[in-house]
Design an enzyme around this catalytic site. Structure first.
Site, PDB file in Angstrom:
ATOM      1  N   ASP A 178      11.214  -5.767  -6.262  1.00  0.00           N
ATOM      2  CA  ASP A 178      10.585  -5.899  -4.951  1.00  0.00           C
ATOM      3  C   ASP A 178       9.795  -4.642  -4.583  1.00  0.00           C
ATOM      4  O   ASP A 178      10.224  -3.529  -4.853  1.00  0.00           O
ATOM      5  CB  ASP A 178      11.696  -6.124  -3.906  1.00  0.00           C
ATOM      6  N   GLU A 229       6.488  -7.196  -8.008  1.00  0.00           N
ATOM      7  CA  GLU A 229       6.032  -7.737  -6.727  1.00  0.00           C
ATOM      8  C   GLU A 229       5.212  -6.644  -6.071  1.00  0.00           C
ATOM      9  O   GLU A 229       5.739  -5.738  -5.425  1.00  0.00           O
ATOM     10  CB  GLU A 229       7.220  -8.154  -5.849  1.00  0.00           C
TER      11      GLU A 229
HETATM   12  C1  OTU Z   1       8.563  -7.696  -0.010  1.00  0.00           C
HETATM   13  O1  OTU Z   1       7.313  -7.916   0.564  1.00  0.00           O
HETATM   14  C2  OTU Z   1       9.400  -8.933   0.230  1.00  0.00           C
HETATM   15  O2  OTU Z   1       8.828 -10.020  -0.443  1.00  0.00           O
HETATM   16  C3  OTU Z   1       9.506  -9.174   1.709  1.00  0.00           C
HETATM   17  O3  OTU Z   1      10.154 -10.368   2.003  1.00  0.00           O
HETATM   18  C4  OTU Z   1      10.202  -7.981   2.313  1.00  0.00           C
HETATM   19  O4  OTU Z   1      10.180  -8.088   3.698  1.00  0.00           O
HETATM   20  C5  OTU Z   1       9.563  -6.661   1.915  1.00  0.00           C
HETATM   21  O5  OTU Z   1       9.223  -6.577   0.554  1.00  0.00           O
HETATM   22  C6  OTU Z   1      10.523  -5.537   2.171  1.00  0.00           C
HETATM   23  O6  OTU Z   1      11.591  -5.613   1.258  1.00  0.00           O
HETATM   24  O7  OTU Z   1       6.511  -5.151  -0.252  1.00  0.00           O
HETATM   25  O8  OTU Z   1       4.590  -5.220  -2.180  1.00  0.00           O
HETATM   26  O9  OTU Z   1       3.405  -8.527   3.882  1.00  0.00           O
HETATM   27  O10 OTU Z   1       4.048  -9.111   1.437  1.00  0.00           O
HETATM   28  O11 OTU Z   1       6.143  -6.481   2.541  1.00  0.00           O
HETATM   29  C7  OTU Z   1       4.570  -6.088  -1.152  1.00  0.00           C
HETATM   30  C8  OTU Z   1       4.748  -8.549   3.669  1.00  0.00           C
HETATM   31  C9  OTU Z   1       5.818  -6.095  -0.332  1.00  0.00           C
HETATM   32  C10 OTU Z   1       5.051  -8.577   2.198  1.00  0.00           C
HETATM   33  C11 OTU Z   1       5.331  -7.186   1.685  1.00  0.00           C
HETATM   34  C12 OTU Z   1       6.034  -7.316   0.382  1.00  0.00           C
END
Ligand code: OTU
Length: 651
Positions: free
Chosen positions: A284, A326
């Protein structure tokens, strides 16, 4: 690569390994360690070489790798060897994914295990179970604020439940994907609690400052991720009397990877879940893991080095496991998360194709493919032995992360165009029947993102409510069209749970205080399994979508041209409403599929001569793999129905 310094260090480390490690049969481990050690040492030295305890940390790292190797179940060790021998296994077109919340999909993990036949029915064979680890109630960010990296949340189930999921999946050749939230912990994690209690060791796991001096300097260049609910990137902690770096929500504390102990801890967590049976780990928010003053604190070079190091380390202990990056960042930055080189500087095998996702939504709203062509043309080539995760919707918002230059290139003004898209999908634009909602409007920058379920965003929710059959048909076609793109584009398609039965927005989050201010909950549904039964009933919207997806998946799996080996060529049909590309089998280039997608609500035509010019259908007849029929032709033109597509093959 042989290099004396690293080799003598390796010898020394092997001598220093604890006796219980040395007494094990570590043949494969040593071979892989030898092969990867130069890179591991180099990267670790680059990141942490200036520290006095460098050598001790290096030993700790190797011990961690060895210990997890010893704990790795034999069956998984055998799988590692199989995958080493067939290292392109994940580039095959046979993989089709689905992401789901276990609670929303089936109450809990045990329910997911029971629902395994559903995946088989649809043809899904890679399941991403969204975060399952312990989180505080309320302040959980949908599972992304973890308070214990080794404990499954009670509400989700137990380790035994996960083992059952894993073995049910393994029996059926379904890959298990789990999250590791690398960038931050919950403020209720033990490390955070011990930091609050005054332990320096754990304070060093985070970024903490006594006053605003450094935070203010950081703020000058750092954007806000959740500006509406968590403005700023630091949170004052009363007990600590310190500012803590909290890039996401104020209860998500950013981990400090300039501390090697943090790196080793998190690597250990990754290996732990890989040993519990995760075939794929979704890392993540990888763009955020290194902070540097004066920058946006995303995509820093060190973030890439950390990922390379994690990959090399996993290569030693569990080479069969894959990483998903991600990184929802600018198009030119995303591809960098594959690494610079598949052999000497590799990072993640798979990355979310956020660029394609946003471009598809653009094409659907504008009913033309200008930006889609432009954006994809500027997308840098990805590494070999790496693949995209292509998706239409996921649990997060739709960010309009196009490259501004591309937007200008096709004659839109970037800000105005983004505003149009937000208006369009939130139903504010005239004639739009989309029923999305805005996510995180930022009054300072004018920026906003979009939330909403696929079915609601394409207008199906409104169309069903008003009983407008023509609009229902168009909306269904749009759902099918979007999926036809992710199934054929090249990469692993990732469905989002509920979309396969056209699930609408779920407004119940508005009544829950801990969710009401995060509109992403509108598209994190609880599956209504009674309604899902309608997938078997002709004439229902559930059947319309489910049966189409099921059919496309089956065809995809049999079409080797859909495997991902950089075997795609864009075709310009000169009709701006139509997007087209050729996919060819990388071993037998004459086996090709021509994909033609009509993003407008009117039938479109393209000259047959254009297809011949692209080298298609010159020698034989063409037919559509999806319908099994010859495509509609009129007056030497190919006709494509509103919001539909062809997968043309030659015979
Ligand atoms: C990711 O998101 C997760 O998919 C989100 O659900 C979480 O809220 C976030 O991390 C924090 O853990 O970090 O590299 O615009 O696209 O926050 C991208 C919001 C991320 C998400 C962004 C994303």
């Amino acid at each position: 690569m042989y290099e004396q310094i690293s080799h003598s260090l390796l010898n020394q480390i092997l001598d220093d390994l604890k006796p219980e490690i040395r007494s094990q049969d570590l043949r494969h481990f040593y071979t892989r360690l030898g092969a990867n050690f130069y890179a591991i040492h180099n990267l670790f030295h680059h990141l942490y070489g200036r520290r006095d305890d460098f050598q001790a940390q290096m030993l700790k790292l190797v011990e961690t790798l060895a210990r997890q190797y010893i704990q790795r179940p034999d069956a998984l060790k055998m799988l590692d060897i199989e995958r080493e021998n067939d290292h392109n296994w994940f580039l095959s077109q046979q993989w089709v994914g689905m992401a789901l919340y276990s609670a929303g999909f089936a109450d809990n993990l045990a329910g997911v295990a029971d629902k395994t036949p559903y995946f088989q029915e649809l043809g899904v064979n890679l399941v991403h179970i969204m975060p399952i680890l312990e989180c505080p109630t309320g302040k959980s960010d949908g599972g992304y604020a973890v308070s214990n990296f080794r404990q499954i949340d009670d509400r989700v189930g137990t380790l035994e439940d996960l083992q059952r999921v894993s073995s049910e999946f393994r029996k059926r050749d379904i890959l298990l994907t789990l999250d590791v939230v690398l960038n931050h912990t919950s403020n209720e994690h033990q490390w955070a609690k011990r930091a609050i209690a005054g332990e320096q060791k754990y304070q060093d796991y985070y970024y903490m400052f006594d006053n605003r001096e450094i935070p203010d300097m950081f703020e000058q260049s750092m954007p806000e991720i959740f500006p509406e609910t968590a403005p700023g990137n630091f949170t004052w902690n009363e007990t600590l009397q310190k500012w803590v770096m909290t890039v996401f929500n104020d209860y998500q504390w950013d981990l400090n990877y300039s501390n090697p102990t943090v790196f080793i801890e998190m690597l250990d967590v990754i290996l732990f879940w890989i040993n519990q049976g995760a075939d794929v780990v979704r890392l993540d928010a990888v763009a955020f893991i290194w902070k540097k003053m004066g920058t946006i604190c995303q995509n820093e070079r060190e973030a890439h080095l950390l990922l390379q190091l994690m990959k090399d380390c996993c290569q030693v202990t569990a080479p069969g496991a894959l990483f998903i990056a991600e990184a929802i960042v600018a198009p030119v930055e995303i591809t960098k998360y594959f690494g610079e080189d598949a052999i000497i500087a590799k990072e993640c095998e798979i990355a979310y194709n956020a660029t394609l996702m946003a471009l598809l939504w653009d094409a659907l709203a504008t009913r033309n493919c200008r930006l889609l062509y432009q954006g994809l043309k500027s997308l840098p080539d990805k590494l070999e032995r790496a693949t995209w995760l292509n998706y239409v919707r996921c649990h997060d918002d739709i960010g309009l992360g196009f490259d501004d230059n591309d937007v200008r290139q096709v004659d839109y003004e970037p800000n105005a165009h983004r505003r149009f898209l937000v208006d369009f999908y939130t139903g504010q634009f005239k004639d739009s029947i989309a029923s999305g909602v805005p996510f995180m409007r930022n009054d300072k920058t004018g920026d906003a993102r979009i939330a909403g379920s696929l079915a609601s965003l394409v207008g199906l929710e409104t169309a069903v409510k008003t009983g407008d059959q023509k609009a229902i048909d168009i909306a269904l076609n749009k759902i099918i069209l979007m999926h036809s793109m992710i199934f054929s584009f090249g990469g692993i398609p990732l469905l989002y749970y509920g979309d396969e039965i056209a699930t609408f927005n779920d407004y119940s989050y508005l009544d829950q205080p801990d969710k009401a201010n995060d509109s992403r909950w509108i598209h994190r549904p609880k599956i209504d399994w009674l309604r899902a039964e309608s997938r078997n009933k002709q004439g229902t919207v559930e059947h319309g979508v489910f049966s189409a997806l099921k059919k496309m998946i089956a065809i995809r799996k049999e079409t080797s041209a859909f495997a991902d080996f950089n075997n795609r060529q864009l075709v310009d049909t000169t009709n701006p409403h139509v997007f087209s590309f050729i996919r060819y089998d990388h071993n037998r280039p004459s086996e090709r599929v021509l994909v033609i997608c009509n993003f407008s609500e009117q039938p479109q035509r393209i000259e047959m001569a254009k297809l011949s010019a692209a080298g298609f259908g010159i020698y034989g007849q063409v037919y559509d793999l999806y319908s099994g029929k010859r495509p509609t032709q009129f007056d030497n033109q190919l006709v494509i129905q509103p919001c539909l597509f062809y997968w043309l093959s030659e015979f």
